[in-house]
Design a protein around this motif. Structure first.
Motif, short mmCIF file in Angstrom:
data_model
loop_
_atom_site.label_atom_id
_atom_site.label_comp_id
_atom_site.label_asym_id
_atom_site.label_seq_id
_atom_site.Cartn_x
_atom_site.Cartn_y
_atom_site.Cartn_z
N PRO A 33 -12.14 -3.97 10.87
CA PRO A 33 -11.21 -3.06 10.18
C PRO A 33 -10.65 -1.51 10.42
O PRO A 33 -9.81 -1.18 9.65
CB PRO A 33 -12.07 -2.37 9.14
CG PRO A 33 -13.31 -3.96 9.11
CD PRO A 33 -13.03 -4.24 10.98
N ALA A 34 -11.13 -0.68 11.98
CA ALA A 34 -10.32 -0.13 12.13
C ALA A 34 -9.23 0.19 12.91
O ALA A 34 -8.07 0.72 12.27
CB ALA A 34 -10.87 1.16 13.24
N LEU B 89 -1.47 -0.66 9.15
CA LEU B 89 -1.13 -0.43 7.80
C LEU B 89 -0.40 0.97 7.73
O LEU B 89 0.09 1.14 7.37
CB LEU B 89 -2.17 -0.63 6.71
CG LEU B 89 -3.02 -2.01 6.96
CD1 LEU B 89 -4.45 -1.83 5.61
CD2 LEU B 89 -1.96 -3.01 6.52
N LYS B 90 -0.79 2.11 8.32
CA LYS B 90 0.55 3.31 9.15
C LYS B 90 0.40 3.86 7.30
O LYS B 90 1.22 3.83 6.76
CB LYS B 90 1.71 2.96 9.53
CG LYS B 90 1.56 2.00 11.18
CD LYS B 90 3.43 1.86 11.20
CE LYS B 90 3.17 1.94 12.58
NZ LYS B 90 5.26 1.07 12.60
N LEU B 91 -1.21 3.95 6.71
CA LEU B 91 -1.38 4.97 5.43
C LEU B 91 -0.61 5.76 5.94
O LEU B 91 -0.84 6.95 6.33
CB LEU B 91 -2.93 4.49 5.73
CG LEU B 91 -3.30 3.14 5.54
CD1 LEU B 91 -4.30 3.55 5.10
CD2 LEU B 91 -2.74 2.15 4.22
N LEU C 156 0.27 -1.18 0.25
CA LEU C 156 -0.05 0.35 -0.02
C LEU C 156 0.91 1.20 0.12
O LEU C 156 0.08 2.09 -0.61
CB LEU C 156 -0.94 -0.22 1.12
CG LEU C 156 -1.86 -1.30 1.40
CD1 LEU C 156 -3.16 -0.98 2.50
CD2 LEU C 156 -2.80 -1.01 -0.32
N ALA C 157 2.01 1.34 1.11
CA ALA C 157 2.87 2.05 0.57
C ALA C 157 3.14 2.94 -0.43
O ALA C 157 3.18 3.81 -0.95
CB ALA C 157 4.10 2.18 1.95
N ALA C 158 3.71 1.65 -1.45
CA ALA C 158 4.61 1.66 -2.45
C ALA C 158 2.89 2.01 -3.82
O ALA C 158 4.14 2.97 -4.27
CB ALA C 158 5.41 0.27 -3.49
N ARG C 159 2.12 2.24 -3.31
CA ARG C 159 0.64 2.44 -4.17
C ARG C 159 0.48 3.85 -3.99
O ARG C 159 -0.73 4.59 -4.72
CB ARG C 159 -0.42 1.79 -4.29
CG ARG C 159 0.57 0.24 -5.37
CD ARG C 159 -0.85 -0.38 -5.22
NE ARG C 159 -0.96 -1.26 -5.51
CZ ARG C 159 -0.43 -2.81 -5.51
NH1 ARG C 159 -0.04 -2.77 -4.17
NH2 ARG C 159 -0.80 -3.71 -6.46
#
Length: 395
Positions: free
Chosen positions: A361-362, A368-370, A342-345
């Protein structure tokens, strides 16, 4: 709301003041309004009553649209009230069945009775609570063919009518700060009473969508209704109000209008298959009605995994009964690997959907540290029995 507050609202001064207020928007606006109304000489009790009602009218717009601006509410009554577009469909059933004298047992604030009266049915709305009955009478005042009776529903002789509608109270008594009742025996009136009534006359019963399906009588037409993807009720219909050959149906209401999937019984699930290019998430009403198999066959799709309400196919077919996603990538269900992908995207906003996986989910989103400006949807589920994360986008 108590009797004294109701008296303030129903006074000529109270109604004029309420109708003169601007739309309720925020707590800051309320503070300003309190100050201005007190300076104008209105009593603290009057100010509190009209501002509370103004707030409820604002919330009521979601269910009643512009009609809310001329209605009165209690918090509990608004919570259980039927959305106007759904109430209109209820009323249409009675008219289509050729019944004209309807008794609405447990009418609450009168939402369903309003829809019936608007279709020129003769409706008697019965409500046990004195305050709520008075509010129903106010809301139904424009229709001469509607009568409100302050009485216990169980004390009414239903044989004086052609048909019955019941929306049993599924919250503890009171007008605010009520809690949900889970035992059908504690509904008011009870579910047993509702079913006994249905054995006497054509009857419609509105229930919460999550009720135990084993309680549904074999002779009832059970219709789950969703509005904008939110499953709002289960309607049980008996006698001439039930349509021949239909025992299960999913009525989906949205920007597309209304669409219905129906069958004589629960449908058999479709077989499982390999993950295709597209993923379908059936509407909650379809899931509750257990018509997923019928929907899969309409879409020429297969189940993604046994017992999980996701379908998959290599073609995208527009349908009101499901949301279609294109599968962008198949990722391992591993926190570290997902964080890296996700970080790469550059994904900083992530919608997480999950089925068949024990996941909050929360909490998972926090782990995931988006970071980034992009957004995406992640479906965490089982594919061929294995936990899998699917990066998808709406078609």
């Amino acid at each position: 709301m108590d009797i004294s507050e109701l008296r303030e609202i129903l006074s000529a001064e109270g109604l004029r003041l309420l109708d003169s207020l601007p739309p309720y928007e925020s707590a800051a606006d309320v503070l300003k309004s309190v100050t201005e109304l007190r300076k104008a000489g209105h009593s603290p009790a009057m100010v509190a009553a009209v501002l509370s009602q103004s707030k409820l009218r604002g919330r009521g717009e979601a269910k009643f649209g512009p009609f809310a601006s001329r209605m009165l509410f209690t918090e509990a009554g608004l919570e259980q009230a039927t959305r106007l577009q759904v109430a209109a469909l209820h009323a249409g059933r009675f008219r289509a069945a050729g019944v004209w004298r309807v008794v609405d047992l447990g009418c609450g604030i009168g939402g369903d009775a309003m829809a019936m009266a608007a279709l020129e049915l003769e409706v008697t709305a019965v409500e046990r609570d004195e305050v709520t009955a008075a509010i129903a009478a106010y809301n139904l005042a424009p229709w001469p063919n509607a009568t409100v009776v302050n009485s216990d529903a169980t004390a009414v002789d239903v044989t004086d009518f052609d048909a019955v509608f019941l929306d049993p109270a599924r919250r503890t008594s009171g007008h605010s700060n009520t809690s949900r009742v889970t035992n059908p025996a504690d509904y008011s009136p009870s579910l047993d009473f509702a079913f006994e009534t249905a054995a006497k006359l054509p009857t419609g019963i509105k229930l919460g969508p999550g009720i135990d399906r084993d309680l549904i009588p074999a002779d009832a037409e059970a219709q789950w209704v969703s509005v904008d993807r939110d499953v709002v009720e289960l309607g049980l219909w008996f006698g001439t109000l039930a349509r021949p050959g239909i025992r299960r149906s999913a009525l989906v209401i949205g920007q597309h209008g209304t669409a219905e999937l129906s069958a004589e019984a629960d449908s058999e699930d479709a077989p499982t298959g390999e993950l295709g290019e597209y993923l379908y998430e059936p509407d909650g009403a379809v899931i509750r009605a257990r018509l997923i198999g019928d929907l899969a066959r309409r879409l020429d799709a297969t189940m993604l995994s046994d017992g999980i309400a996701y379908l998959t196919s290599n073609s995208a077919i527009e349908t009101p009964f499901a949301t279609c996603f294109r599968v962008v990538d198949v990722l391992p269900f591993d926190e570290r690997a997902l964080r890296k992908q996700l970080a790469a995207r550059g994904i900083g906003r992530l919608e997480i959907k999950k089925r068949g996986v024990d996941l909050d989910p929360a909490e998972f989103r926090k782990k995931l540290k988006l970071k980034g400006d992009n957004s995406a949807t992640l479906v965490v589920t089982r594919v061929a029995g294995r936990h899998t994360a699917l990066l998808v986008e709406r078609t």
